[in-house]
Design a protein around this motif. Structure first.
Motif, PDB file in Angstrom:
ATOM      1  N   ASP A 135       0.810  -1.221   0.000  1.00 55.61           N
ATOM      2  CA  ASP A 135       0.000   0.000   0.000  1.00 55.61           C
ATOM      3  C   ASP A 135       0.840   1.266   0.000  1.00 55.61           C
ATOM      4  O   ASP A 135       0.508   2.237  -0.670  1.00 55.61           O
ATOM      5  N   LYS A 136       1.913   1.260   0.770  1.00 59.40           N
ATOM      6  CA  LYS A 136       2.745   2.467   0.886  1.00 59.40           C
ATOM      7  C   LYS A 136       3.813   2.447  -0.198  1.00 59.40           C
ATOM      8  O   LYS A 136       4.523   1.458  -0.362  1.00 59.40           O
ATOM      9  N   ARG A 137       3.924   3.533  -0.937  1.00 56.99           N
ATOM     10  CA  ARG A 137       4.963   3.628  -1.953  1.00 56.99           C
ATOM     11  C   ARG A 137       6.311   3.850  -1.281  1.00 56.99           C
ATOM     12  O   ARG A 137       6.521   4.838  -0.578  1.00 56.99           O
ATOM     13  N   VAL A 138       7.201   2.908  -1.488  1.00 57.52           N
ATOM     14  CA  VAL A 138       8.553   2.995  -0.958  1.00 57.52           C
ATOM     15  C   VAL A 138       9.506   2.858  -2.140  1.00 57.52           C
ATOM     16  O   VAL A 138       9.597   1.792  -2.748  1.00 57.52           O
ATOM     17  N   GLU A 139      10.190   3.929  -2.479  1.00 59.28           N
ATOM     18  CA  GLU A 139      11.076   3.893  -3.635  1.00 59.28           C
ATOM     19  C   GLU A 139      12.309   3.033  -3.336  1.00 59.28           C
ATOM     20  O   GLU A 139      12.615   2.711  -2.186  1.00 59.28           O
ATOM     21  N   LEU A 140      13.008   2.661  -4.393  1.00 60.70           N
ATOM     22  CA  LEU A 140      14.185   1.815  -4.233  1.00 60.70           C
ATOM     23  C   LEU A 140      15.222   2.457  -3.318  1.00 60.70           C
ATOM     24  O   LEU A 140      15.919   1.765  -2.566  1.00 60.70           O
ATOM     25  N   GLY A 141      15.317   3.772  -3.386  1.00 62.32           N
ATOM     26  CA  GLY A 141      16.269   4.465  -2.522  1.00 62.32           C
ATOM     27  C   GLY A 141      15.928   4.291  -1.048  1.00 62.32           C
ATOM     28  O   GLY A 141      16.819   4.081  -0.211  1.00 62.32           O
ATOM     29  N   GLU A 142      14.636   4.361  -0.699  1.00 64.06           N
ATOM     30  CA  GLU A 142      14.222   4.130   0.679  1.00 64.06           C
ATOM     31  C   GLU A 142      14.484   2.686   1.092  1.00 64.06           C
ATOM     32  O   GLU A 142      14.847   2.408   2.242  1.00 64.06           O
ATOM     33  N   LEU A 304       4.599   2.441  -9.628  1.00 64.20           N
ATOM     34  CA  LEU A 304       3.532   1.962 -10.507  1.00 64.20           C
ATOM     35  C   LEU A 304       2.635   0.942  -9.818  1.00 64.20           C
ATOM     36  O   LEU A 304       1.442   0.863 -10.122  1.00 64.20           O
ATOM     37  N   ILE A 305       3.191   0.168  -8.889  1.00 66.79           N
ATOM     38  CA  ILE A 305       2.438  -0.916  -8.252  1.00 66.79           C
ATOM     39  C   ILE A 305       1.624  -0.425  -7.064  1.00 66.79           C
ATOM     40  O   ILE A 305       0.482  -0.859  -6.859  1.00 66.79           O
ATOM     41  N   SER A 306       2.175   0.477  -6.275  1.00 64.43           N
ATOM     42  CA  SER A 306       1.505   0.901  -5.039  1.00 64.43           C
ATOM     43  C   SER A 306       0.096   1.449  -5.256  1.00 64.43           C
ATOM     44  O   SER A 306      -0.804   1.149  -4.474  1.00 64.43           O
TER      45      SER A 306
END
Length: 507
Positions: A135-142, A304-306
């Motif tokens: 549910d939460k967008r977590v980018e690759l950097g995070e 795109l998935i979140s």
């Protein structure tokens, strides 16, 4: 106590989202399709013919499988990151509850309440099963900040920034050059060096007027126009590009359908003109060089998935998306390899009509010439938003992003994202070296190495944090450690193939 338990359960029932509007799984798959299928597909037929139809088919399907495997690694790591953030929020709730009890009760009874507090948070069947979500967008950097050490984070950000900045530069230059080729007159065959190309008049190549509007001027105007049109999308989220994605997806399907249909028509009328071998291993480095962009989407998958609403069968839908893309690639490459005796490196150049009096063929010519504009104009905002979000995670605390100044969040980082590619491509239109380095070495790192390192570290981290009893329902089907070792070995093989390919082209 009852209020606290209700708050804990509400935490798991309500998705933690920072993604704004949501969309259906099919819209999400269109986004992924648009991101993967770009102008790299137009270099496949020529590489396919050189390496042989048998070897190329096996290689393309294998690369699709490897890309899908690493995409499942990104999804699993995203679920692990969501679990870590939920666990941290629960620990915050626990600490606040303990402090309340310590202030209201005697020390002996507060110890008793602490014992009561532990069990509902780490045991049971209903709550722990909801730790893992997308549910939460977590980018690759995070994710890198959560699961990698300092050296791994440094390597990740260097690789990601090189790749994404390189991608944005390549895309903007390709669009500007495509528009310039459409607007300007045809370059004479005897002009080959860069200096002559820069100085040539745009509308009349025979003109020698000193104030003539040159092709370089047209290129720069097209470049600035492209940034002016796509730039506003970078200040928002990826959901705001929904209608742009749907429109260009239709144009993309139409372009592929035209190229495939015309190749099939030529095969039926003239018979096979090309005779590619079944296996030619000397063409393998070139084939891999052409395929390096063909299945790349991992850097933008979290964004795109979140926002997808229904994610219960996400793995199956993603597999179908990869299967559809593979069929497109094979159909495009097979028909092109056998329909034409000699294939241009850019496949659309094979469809330039010889009879310009035919209005239909002339329309087709211009439409196919605009194909890079359609494809790259769609992917550019997604990649730029991905880079912007990762830069924010590098320099800002994403857990309290809204507390920062709005100018810092909404203005500075989008400008940092687009300014370097704009300046680079404005003053340097020939970015061939950047293409080789970005698509080869940095691309291998983003598609293969980083997802593997992240998922291995995330599994170990979440096991230590939550225990073995909490199951990740988004776990990759390729979870055995042998698969991760296989990906690493394949990555080193890719680097060798890329180096051989670059060496052959430069020699």
């Amino acid at each position: 106590m009852l209020r606290r338990l209700l708050g804990v359960r509400r935490l798991f029932r309500m998705p933690i989202t920072e993604t704004g509007d949501q969309y259906s799984v099919w819209v999400g798959l269109i986004y992924i399709f648009n991101l993967i299928v770009g102008t790299g597909a137009l270099t496949l037929p020529a590489a396919f013919a050189r390496a042989g139809w048998g070897l190329s088919t096996i290689s393309l399907l294998f690369l699709a499988f490897m890309s899908f495997m690493n995409a499942t690694y990104v999804i699993e790591t995203l679920a692990c990151a969501n679990a870590v953030f939920k666990w941290k929020r629960l620990q915050f709730i626990k600490r606040n509850s303990i402090q309340e009890h310590e202030s209201d009760e005697e020390p002996s009874s507060s110890q008793h309440h602490y014992g009561e507090l532990e069990d509902p948070l780490v045991c049971g069947d209903s709550i722990p099963s909801r730790y893992y979500s997308l549910d939460k967008r977590v980018e690759l950097g995070e994710m890198a900040n959560l699961f990698l050490n300092k050296g791994g984070r440094t390597m990740f950000y260097c690789t990601l920034c090189v790749y994404l900045y390189g991608d944005l530069s390549i895309y903007s230059a390709a669009v500007a050059k495509s528009m310039m080729d459409i607007v300007c007159s045809t370059v004479p065959a005897n002009v080959s060096n860069t200096t002559d190309w820069d100085a040539l008049p745009c509308f009349n190549v025979s003109s020698t007027a000193p104030d003539a509007y040159t092709r370089l001027d047209c290129y720069r105007v097209a470049l600035l126009t492209f940034f002016a049109v796509t730039g506003p999308f970078i200040f928002s989220d990826v959901q705001k590009t929904k209608y742009l994605q749907l429109f260009t997806s239709g144009m993309r399907w139409l372009a592929f359908a035209i190229m495939i249909s015309m190749a099939i028509y030529l095969l039926c009328v003239r018979g096979p003109q090309g005779t590619p071998p079944a296996f030619d291993f000397t063409g393998m480095p070139t084939l891999f060089g052409a395929c390096v962009y063909s299945f790349m989407c991992h850097h933008s998958l979290p964004g795109l998935i979140s926002p997808i609403r229904a994610k219960s069968r996400l793995g199956l839908h993603l597999a179908l998306d990869y299967a559809l893309i593979s069929i497109f690639y094979l159909l495009l490459a097979f028909t092109g390899a056998f329909a034409f005796a000699k294939l241009s490196d850019l496949y659309t150049l094979n469809f330039v009509p010889t009879d310009n009096e035919n209005i239909f063929l002339e329309i087709v010519e211009y439409f196919l010439a605009l194909f890079p504009v359609f494809t790259l104009s769609t992917s550019f905002p997604i990649i730029a938003i991905t880079l912007r979000n990762n830069l924010q995670s590098l320099f800002l605390d994403t857990t309290r992003l809204e507390s920062y100044n709005i100018i810092l969040r909404k203005l500075l980082f989008p400008i940092i994202t687009v300014a370097p590619p704009l300046l680079l491509t404005y003053f340097l239109e020939d970015i061939g070296i950047l293409i080789k380095f970005t698509g080869s070495y940095a691309g291998t790192g983003i598609q293969y190495l980083m997802p593997t390192f992240l998922v291995v570290s995330a599994r170990r981290h979440c096991t230590n944090l939550l225990g073995l009893g909490v199951v990740n329902k988004y776990k990759s089907p390729f979870s055995h450690i042998a698969w991760a070792v296989f990906v690493l070995l394949w990555s080193f093989m890719c680097i060798i193939l890329v180096s051989v390919n670059i060496f052959e082209k430069n020699s």
